[in-house]
Scaffold this active site. Structure first.
Site, PDB file in Angstrom:
ATOM      1  N   PRO A 173     -72.261 -13.457  23.959  1.00 17.66           N
ATOM      2  CA  PRO A 173     -73.713 -13.579  24.120  1.00 17.66           C
ATOM      3  C   PRO A 173     -74.099 -13.094  25.514  1.00 17.66           C
ATOM      4  O   PRO A 173     -73.390 -13.355  26.486  1.00 17.66           O
ATOM      5  CB  PRO A 173     -73.955 -15.086  23.968  1.00 17.66           C
ATOM      6  CG  PRO A 173     -72.676 -15.715  24.421  1.00 17.66           C
ATOM      7  CD  PRO A 173     -71.570 -14.748  24.097  1.00 17.66           C
ATOM      8  N   THR A 174     -75.210 -12.405  25.617  1.00 18.97           N
ATOM      9  CA  THR A 174     -75.650 -11.913  26.921  1.00 18.97           C
ATOM     10  C   THR A 174     -77.166 -11.903  26.968  1.00 18.97           C
ATOM     11  O   THR A 174     -77.831 -12.080  25.944  1.00 18.97           O
ATOM     12  CB  THR A 174     -75.077 -10.505  27.193  1.00 18.97           C
ATOM     13  OG1 THR A 174     -75.383 -10.114  28.531  1.00 18.97           O
ATOM     14  CG2 THR A 174     -75.637  -9.481  26.216  1.00 18.97           C
TER      15      THR A 174
ATOM     16  N   ASP B  75     -69.390 -13.509  31.603  1.00 22.05           N
ATOM     17  CA  ASP B  75     -68.919 -13.776  32.968  1.00 22.05           C
ATOM     18  C   ASP B  75     -67.546 -14.447  32.998  1.00 22.05           C
ATOM     19  O   ASP B  75     -67.080 -14.865  34.058  1.00 22.05           O
ATOM     20  CB  ASP B  75     -69.936 -14.628  33.730  1.00 22.05           C
ATOM     21  CG  ASP B  75     -70.236 -15.960  33.037  1.00 22.05           C
ATOM     22  OD1 ASP B  75     -69.728 -16.174  31.920  1.00 22.05           O
ATOM     23  OD2 ASP B  75     -70.979 -16.774  33.617  1.00 22.05           O
TER      24      ASP B  75
ATOM     25  N   GLU C 235     -70.329 -26.406  20.995  1.00 25.97           N
ATOM     26  CA  GLU C 235     -68.923 -26.261  20.603  1.00 25.97           C
ATOM     27  C   GLU C 235     -68.508 -27.350  19.615  1.00 25.97           C
ATOM     28  O   GLU C 235     -67.902 -27.077  18.575  1.00 25.97           O
ATOM     29  CB  GLU C 235     -68.012 -26.337  21.838  1.00 25.97           C
ATOM     30  CG  GLU C 235     -68.335 -25.326  22.921  1.00 25.97           C
ATOM     31  CD  GLU C 235     -69.271 -25.856  23.986  1.00 25.97           C
ATOM     32  OE1 GLU C 235     -69.246 -25.326  25.115  1.00 25.97           O
ATOM     33  OE2 GLU C 235     -70.025 -26.802  23.687  1.00 25.97           O
TER      34      GLU C 235
ATOM     35  N   HIS D 248     -63.848 -19.981  33.530  1.00 26.11           N
ATOM     36  CA  HIS D 248     -65.300 -19.915  33.374  1.00 26.11           C
ATOM     37  C   HIS D 248     -65.919 -19.503  34.710  1.00 26.11           C
ATOM     38  O   HIS D 248     -66.618 -20.278  35.363  1.00 26.11           O
ATOM     39  CB  HIS D 248     -65.840 -21.275  32.915  1.00 26.11           C
ATOM     40  CG  HIS D 248     -67.147 -21.189  32.194  1.00 26.11           C
ATOM     41  ND1 HIS D 248     -68.333 -20.952  32.836  1.00 26.11           N
ATOM     42  CD2 HIS D 248     -67.447 -21.288  30.871  1.00 26.11           C
ATOM     43  CE1 HIS D 248     -69.313 -20.931  31.954  1.00 26.11           C
ATOM     44  NE2 HIS D 248     -68.801 -21.121  30.756  1.00 26.11           N
ATOM     45  N   THR D 249     -65.637 -18.271  35.108  1.00 27.52           N
ATOM     46  CA  THR D 249     -66.168 -17.767  36.378  1.00 27.52           C
ATOM     47  C   THR D 249     -67.664 -17.519  36.272  1.00 27.52           C
ATOM     48  O   THR D 249     -68.190 -17.255  35.188  1.00 27.52           O
ATOM     49  CB  THR D 249     -65.460 -16.460  36.775  1.00 27.52           C
ATOM     50  OG1 THR D 249     -65.407 -15.594  35.631  1.00 27.52           O
ATOM     51  CG2 THR D 249     -64.045 -16.732  37.243  1.00 27.52           C
ATOM     52  N   ARG D 250     -68.348 -17.601  37.400  1.00 26.59           N
ATOM     53  CA  ARG D 250     -69.794 -17.376  37.426  1.00 26.59           C
ATOM     54  C   ARG D 250     -70.149 -16.496  38.619  1.00 26.59           C
ATOM     55  O   ARG D 250     -69.660 -16.708  39.723  1.00 26.59           O
ATOM     56  CB  ARG D 250     -70.557 -18.698  37.534  1.00 26.59           C
ATOM     57  CG  ARG D 250     -70.429 -19.601  36.313  1.00 26.59           C
ATOM     58  CD  ARG D 250     -71.217 -20.885  36.534  1.00 26.59           C
ATOM     59  NE  ARG D 250     -71.176 -21.770  35.381  1.00 26.59           N
ATOM     60  CZ  ARG D 250     -70.241 -22.671  35.165  1.00 26.59           C
ATOM     61  NH1 ARG D 250     -69.251 -22.795  36.033  1.00 26.59           N
ATOM     62  NH2 ARG D 250     -70.270 -23.445  34.103  1.00 26.59           N
TER      63      ARG D 250
END
Length: 372
Positions: free
Chosen positions: A103-104, A198, A279, A307-309
């Site tokens: 998703p983006t 991301d 989830e 889960h990088t941001r």
């Protein structure tokens, strides 16, 4: 005396007439005001009734229950490519296809994020990238990233329902639902994985998730208050979960922490618009039992996805008159400014915004003509 009496009589008659006239005028005004009030109230009621009918047609209101609903969203299938154009990739294998759902949404970081992710996926054999973009039209810049990668892909425009436009929650649900709908209608076997634009993912994880029979799970780093979200394994089976936000969830895991065999994707599988429970509710809708979960990543002892941001970039508005920098002399610079705007990293306005300066030999100039 008669004259005086006559004058007094005339005065009394005049006062009586004047008083009656004022009463008549007052009564007329009051009747007009009351009539206006009635017309105004009727107009309000009529407008309200027509609005309710209009909203009902849109699906916002249901007169049977008067419950608020979201406007149905029309997803648009932008482009599908089944061809793998990666020359260096050998896809003549019996490996299960991985359907990587991303998703983006439009923002200055979108294209850099997708570009970085594409360079990871380009090393993965037998993968189909499904991008669901949160906008009503097909984005050319997103399609360009997909085409340049050479990876088989599906590009969907899947805008968030109107009801959720006032805030940013729940994120990515409309996109994932659109991707799931496409998979249901077009795919019979393979592995389903939700990977945000991301996220950072180790190539080793792709090879492991291909072995998924029903639902596999694994740790996700850089998430929540514990730094990691993961199942807890005892004797090769899931015995519990380690996550900083239990949230009364049956399966307190991150979206990047599980993979699903598409043959196990039941018709009842769904993802609700409930922030924090996307989830869990999805996994519950599969009919999943804790004993069915297959732990990966060396019995959930390795972290292979994070889960990088990216730090949010405040999009600037630049006051630039593009028509003033046309021609061969300034063509390269003009093309750069247009590309910056096209990729959503800056807004170009001819009348307002920050007036940029040109630097040359430690001096600043307001116009290109001063140095070129």
């Amino acid at each position: 005396m008669e004259v005086l009496y006559f004058c007094n009589a005339k005065i009394k008659a005049f006062k009586k007439f004047n008083r009656n006239s004022r009463c008549t005028i007052f009564d007329t005004r009051m009747r007009s005001i009351n009539l206006f009030k009635k017309i105004f109230v009727m107009a309000i009621l009529l407008c309200t009734f027509l609005s309710l009918l209009f909203w009902s047609d849109l699906g916002i209101l249901n007169f049977t229950s008067l419950a608020v609903k979201t406007i149905p969203v029309k997803n648009k299938l932008c482009y599908v490519s089944m061809n793998d154009e990666r020359i260096q990739m050998n896809n003549k294998t019996d490996l299960k296809m991985i359907y990587y759902i991303t998703p983006t949404y439009p923002r200055p970081e979108q294209i850099p994020e997708l570009t970085r992710l594409s360079h990871t996926l380009m090393h993965v054999p037998r993968i189909h990238w499904v991008i669901a973009d949160d906008q009503p039209t097909c984005s050319e810049v997103v399609k360009n990233v997909l085409r340049k990668s050479g990876i088989p892909f599906t590009h969907i425009a899947s805008p968030k329902p109107f009801h959720y436009r006032s805030n940013n929650f729940p994120r990515g649900v409309a996109n994932r639902r659109a991707a799931l709908d496409w998979i249901r209608h077009n795919v019979r076997e393979g592995i389903l994985y939700f990977g945000d634009d991301d996220n950072t993912i180790d190539l080793e994880l792709f090879e492991e998730m291909r072995l998924t029979k029903k639902v596999s799970m694994f740790p996700v780093g850089l998430i929540g208050g514990y730094g990691v979200s993961s199942p807890i394994i005892k004797d090769g089976k899931v015995a519990g979960f380690f996550d900083s936000w239990p949230g009364s969830r049956t399966f307190p895991v991150d979206m990047a922490g599980f993979a699903v065999n598409i043959e196990y994707l039941t018709s009842t599988a769904s993802m609700p618009y409930i922030a924090g429970h996307e989830e869990d509710k999805f996994l519950v809708s599969l009919g999943l039992k804790i004993e069915d979960i297959e732990p990966l990543a060396d019995n959930c002892t390795k972290i292979l996805v994070w889960h990088t941001r990216t730090v949010k970039f405040k999009k600037p508005t630049l006051k630039i008159k593009l028509d003033k920098i046309t021609g061969e002399t300034y063509k390269n610079f003009a093309d750069l400014i247009k590309e910056t705007s096209k990729l959503g990293m800056a807004t170009i306005d001819s009348t307002s915004g920050t007036k940029p300066l040109i630097t040359y030999d430690r001096k600043t100039y307001e116009s290109l003509t001063d140095i070129l």
